[in-house]
Design a protein around this motif. Structure first.
Motif, mmCIF file in Angstrom:
data_model
loop_
_atom_site.group_PDB
_atom_site.id
_atom_site.type_symbol
_atom_site.label_atom_id
_atom_site.label_comp_id
_atom_site.label_asym_id
_atom_site.label_seq_id
_atom_site.Cartn_x
_atom_site.Cartn_y
_atom_site.Cartn_z
ATOM 1 N N SER A 42 0.855 -1.194 0.000
ATOM 2 C CA SER A 42 0.000 0.000 0.000
ATOM 3 C C SER A 42 0.887 1.237 0.000
ATOM 4 O O SER A 42 2.113 1.141 0.175
ATOM 5 C CB SER A 42 -0.872 -0.001 1.259
ATOM 6 O OG SER A 42 -0.039 0.155 2.406
ATOM 7 N N LEU A 43 0.279 2.411 -0.157
ATOM 8 C CA LEU A 43 1.030 3.657 -0.056
ATOM 9 C C LEU A 43 1.709 3.759 1.302
ATOM 10 O O LEU A 43 2.846 4.230 1.395
ATOM 11 C CB LEU A 43 0.107 4.864 -0.266
ATOM 12 C CG LEU A 43 -0.070 5.346 -1.700
ATOM 13 C CD1 LEU A 43 -0.712 4.316 -2.588
ATOM 14 C CD2 LEU A 43 -0.824 6.633 -1.735
ATOM 15 N N ARG A 44 1.021 3.328 2.363
ATOM 16 C CA ARG A 44 1.615 3.371 3.702
ATOM 17 C C ARG A 44 2.930 2.598 3.722
ATOM 18 O O ARG A 44 3.934 3.074 4.253
ATOM 19 C CB ARG A 44 0.638 2.802 4.741
ATOM 20 C CG ARG A 44 1.258 2.679 6.133
ATOM 21 C CD ARG A 44 0.267 2.326 7.206
ATOM 22 N NE ARG A 44 -0.281 0.981 7.068
ATOM 23 C CZ ARG A 44 -1.082 0.412 7.969
ATOM 24 N NH1 ARG A 44 -1.439 1.077 9.059
ATOM 25 N NH2 ARG A 44 -1.548 -0.794 7.778
ATOM 26 N N GLU A 45 2.944 1.422 3.138
ATOM 27 C CA GLU A 45 4.162 0.612 3.141
ATOM 28 C C GLU A 45 5.233 1.193 2.224
ATOM 29 O O GLU A 45 6.417 1.200 2.580
ATOM 30 C CB GLU A 45 3.824 -0.829 2.758
ATOM 31 C CG GLU A 45 3.021 -1.526 3.847
ATOM 32 C CD GLU A 45 2.273 -2.755 3.373
ATOM 33 O OE1 GLU A 45 2.126 -3.682 4.181
ATOM 34 O OE2 GLU A 45 1.835 -2.789 2.203
ATOM 35 N N ILE A 46 4.841 1.694 1.070
ATOM 36 C CA ILE A 46 5.818 2.273 0.137
ATOM 37 C C ILE A 46 6.468 3.517 0.738
ATOM 38 O O ILE A 46 7.686 3.675 0.689
ATOM 39 C CB ILE A 46 5.159 2.611 -1.223
ATOM 40 C CG1 ILE A 46 4.720 1.328 -1.933
ATOM 41 C CG2 ILE A 46 6.126 3.413 -2.102
ATOM 42 C CD1 ILE A 46 3.841 1.565 -3.154
ATOM 43 N N LEU A 47 5.662 4.400 1.312
ATOM 44 C CA LEU A 47 6.207 5.629 1.900
ATOM 45 C C LEU A 47 7.095 5.317 3.103
ATOM 46 O O LEU A 47 8.143 5.949 3.294
ATOM 47 C CB LEU A 47 5.084 6.593 2.280
ATOM 48 C CG LEU A 47 4.278 7.146 1.103
ATOM 49 C CD1 LEU A 47 3.083 7.946 1.604
ATOM 50 C CD2 LEU A 47 5.140 7.975 0.172
ATOM 51 N N THR A 48 6.708 4.333 3.910
ATOM 52 C CA THR A 48 7.546 3.932 5.037
ATOM 53 C C THR A 48 8.849 3.325 4.522
ATOM 54 O O THR A 48 9.925 3.573 5.078
ATOM 55 C CB THR A 48 6.807 2.941 5.954
ATOM 56 O OG1 THR A 48 5.569 3.516 6.373
ATOM 57 C CG2 THR A 48 7.636 2.606 7.189
ATOM 58 N N HIS A 49 8.771 2.565 3.457
ATOM 59 C CA HIS A 49 9.951 1.972 2.817
ATOM 60 C C HIS A 49 10.941 3.071 2.388
ATOM 61 O O HIS A 49 12.139 2.975 2.669
ATOM 62 C CB HIS A 49 9.464 1.146 1.618
ATOM 63 C CG HIS A 49 10.484 0.793 0.608
ATOM 64 N ND1 HIS A 49 11.324 -0.288 0.742
ATOM 65 C CD2 HIS A 49 10.784 1.364 -0.581
ATOM 66 C CE1 HIS A 49 12.101 -0.363 -0.333
ATOM 67 N NE2 HIS A 49 11.792 0.618 -1.147
ATOM 68 N N ILE A 50 10.448 4.107 1.750
ATOM 69 C CA ILE A 50 11.309 5.222 1.334
ATOM 70 C C ILE A 50 11.942 5.872 2.563
ATOM 71 O O ILE A 50 13.152 6.116 2.605
ATOM 72 C CB ILE A 50 10.517 6.250 0.502
ATOM 73 C CG1 ILE A 50 10.102 5.637 -0.842
ATOM 74 C CG2 ILE A 50 11.330 7.535 0.296
ATOM 75 C CD1 ILE A 50 9.090 6.473 -1.629
#
Length: 157
Positions: A42-50
Motif C-alpha cells: 500500500s502507499l503506507r508501506e511504500i512511503l515507510t519503505h522510502i
C-alpha cells in the motif's frame, strides 16, 4: 564552481520528493491503506519503505562516506521487511508523511554538508561517489513515485 552547480542540481533533485510527498496528504487520504495492486504494498508501506531507506542512509551510510571507505548496504530483503513492519505502526497518513519529510530533510542537510564528489568509496565492493549514491536514491524515488501516481490515477476512475 562548476562542481557546486552540479552538486546542487543533484541534491535539489533529491529534495524534489518533499513537495510531492506533502501533496499526497490531499490526494491519498482514503486510499493510503489499499495495496497498489494484487500482492503489492500500500502507499503506507511504500512511503515507510522510502523513509526507512532514508533513515539507513542518514544513520549508517552518509556519516561513514569518506575517501577509501568500504561500506555495505543493509540486507535489502530484511530491511524492506522491517520497513513493512514499521508501516503498521502508522495510523495516520499525515503523520507518516511528516516523518518521511523530516527524515528526508535531515538526510538532505547531512548530504549537503558532506557532499564531496571527488571522494571515492565502495559500497558492496562497487565504486561510488556522492553523486552516484544520491542518483541511486533519486532513481529509487522515481520508481515509487511512478507506482503511486499510476495507482492514484487508476483509482480516480
Amino acid at each position: 564552481m562548476i562542481v557546486a552547480v552540479k552538486q546542487n542540481k543533484v541534491l535539489d533533485q533529491f529534495s524534489d520528493l518533499l513537495p510531492w510527498a506533502e501533496n499526497l496528504k490531499d490526494t491519498a487520504q482514503d486510499l493510503w491503506l489499499k495495496p497498489i495492486s494484487d500482492g503489492k504494498w500500500s502507499l503506507r508501506e511504500i512511503l515507510t519503505h522510502i523513509m526507512y531507506w532514508d533513515r539507513n542512509s542518514l544513520e549508517m551510510m552518509v556519516p561513514n562516506m569518506s575517501e577509501g571507505a568500504a561500506l555495505f548496504f543493509a540486507d535489502i530483503e530484511k530491511h524492506n521487511q522491517e520497513a513493512a513492519g514499521l508501516a503498521q505502526s502508522y495510523h495516520s497518513l499525515d503523520t507518516l508523511i511528516d516523518d518521511l519529510v523530516i527524515t528526508r530533510r535531515q538526510l538532505f542537510v547531512l548530504l549537503k554538508e558532506k557532499y564531496n564528489n571527488t571522494e571515492k568509496f565502495t559500497i558492496d565492493n562497487r565504486n561510488y561517489t556522492y553523486k552516484k549514491f544520491v542518483q541511486l536514491f533519486i532513481h529509487h524515488d522515481e520508481h515509487h513515485r511512478r507506482q503511486i501516481e499510476g495507482f492514484l490515477e487508476q483509482e480516480k476512475v
